[in-house]
Design an enzyme around this catalytic site. Structure first.
Site, short mmCIF file in Angstrom:
data_model
loop_
_atom_site.label_atom_id
_atom_site.label_comp_id
_atom_site.label_asym_id
_atom_site.label_seq_id
_atom_site.Cartn_x
_atom_site.Cartn_y
_atom_site.Cartn_z
N LYS A 230 -4.69 16.48 -5.99
CA LYS A 230 -3.96 16.58 -7.25
C LYS A 230 -3.33 17.96 -7.41
CE LYS A 230 -4.34 12.43 -8.79
NZ LYS A 230 -3.12 11.59 -8.87
N ASP B 42 0.87 -1.17 0.00
CA ASP B 42 0.00 0.00 0.00
C ASP B 42 0.91 1.22 0.00
OD1 ASP B 42 -1.77 2.08 0.44
OD2 ASP B 42 -2.72 1.19 2.19
N VAL B 43 0.88 2.01 -1.08
CA VAL B 43 1.80 3.15 -1.18
C VAL B 43 1.51 4.22 -0.14
CG1 VAL B 43 2.22 2.79 -3.64
CG2 VAL B 43 0.36 4.33 -2.92
N TYR C 16 -10.33 14.90 -4.13
CA TYR C 16 -9.44 14.41 -5.17
C TYR C 16 -8.74 15.57 -5.88
CZ TYR C 16 -7.86 12.04 -9.42
OH TYR C 16 -7.09 11.54 -10.45
#
Length: 270
Positions: free
Chosen positions: A171, A76-77, A167
């Protein structure tokens, strides 16, 4: 009629020959396309993703195509310790590191009223947090190699408003991050850039399902693209490969959209 892309986009010769790159989220979709693009230019590649079966399938596929085996690890990053250990192990496996791609990402939750604090936290950790860990973990290895290049895959949602806010804001943070870290790491010969894809037509993913299951809605979505064609993952992968190579040695701290001049990032607007 929309043009549907497949295969590789013509590129330059094997400009990454013998160099080693790590890619997060590389087992499928855009990540797997980036892996193939780098292999096609002669690179050695290490890949991490959440599912071991996906990594195994990718490894088998690239070897069938005549490429050397990938160094892979399921993790899991968003867990910094696991990601740091993977990068160190990959560098040890291949005798160093020349670049890295933060390709893993995603979102949790929906609109503001339906998104919990945990949705916001998870979305930020998966995008901005994991990219920061990748850069900080890769930097010592790149310094040892005399420099290198890092690419963070962001999104046009980072500056073109659309649902969901958690989100888009994560970003946007990635885009600002690369501009700042490019200045910080530049004296070490390390370049840091972002690539921001528009909506990509990837088999089995959201827009491909819409194309098959709701063709009228899909045709309306095409109005967001002047050429009425979504982005092909191969087009994005070619830009990533370019930024990793010495062909782009004058570019750092940049955010490069690959969006076919897309307007709204989703069919919902805004």
């Amino acid at each position: 009629m929309e043009r549907v892309y497949g295969g590789s986009v013509p590129g330059s010769a094997r400009s990454l020959e013998g160099r080693h790159y790590v890619i997060t989220g590389g087992s499928r979709g855009l990540g797997a396309t980036v892996v193939r693009s780098l292999l096609g230019e002669g690179a050695r590649v290490s890949v991490c993703a959440r599912r071991e079966d996906g990594l195994d399938a990718l490894n088998a596929s690239v070897q069938q195509d005549g490429h050397p085996p990938l160094f892979t690890q399921a993790l899991d990053v968003a867990e910094p310790t696991a990601l740091e250990a993977f990068i160190d192990a990959a560098a040890a496996e291949h005798g160093g590191l020349h670049g890295a791609v933060a390709c893993a990402g995603g979102a949790s939750g929906r609109g503001l009223g339906a998104a919990s604090a945990d949705d916001w936290r998870r979305t930020w950790e998966l995008n901005a947090g994991h990219a920061a860990t990748l850069v900080s973990s890769a930097a010592p290895h790149l310094r040892a190699a005399g420099g290198g290049s890092i690419v963070v895959v962001s999104s046009i949602s980072g500056w073109k408003p659309g649902p969901q806010a958690q989100y888009g804001s994560a970003k946007a943070a990635q885009i600002h991050m690369v501009a700042s870290l490019a200045r910080e790491l530049g004296p070490d010969g390390i370049r840091v850039n972002a690539v921001s894809p528009g909506s990509m037509l990837i088999p089995g993913k959201r827009w491909d399902r819409m194309r098959r299951e709701d063709p009228l809605a899909y045709q309306r979505f095409l109005d967001e693209f002047p050429a009425r064609s979504l982005v092909a993952p191969e087009e994005v992968a070619e830009v990533v490969a370019f930024l990793l190579s010495e062909r782009s040695r004058g570019i750092s701290g940049a955010n490069i959209p690959v969006d076919r001049a897309q307007n709204a990032p989703t069919p919902e607007g805004y």
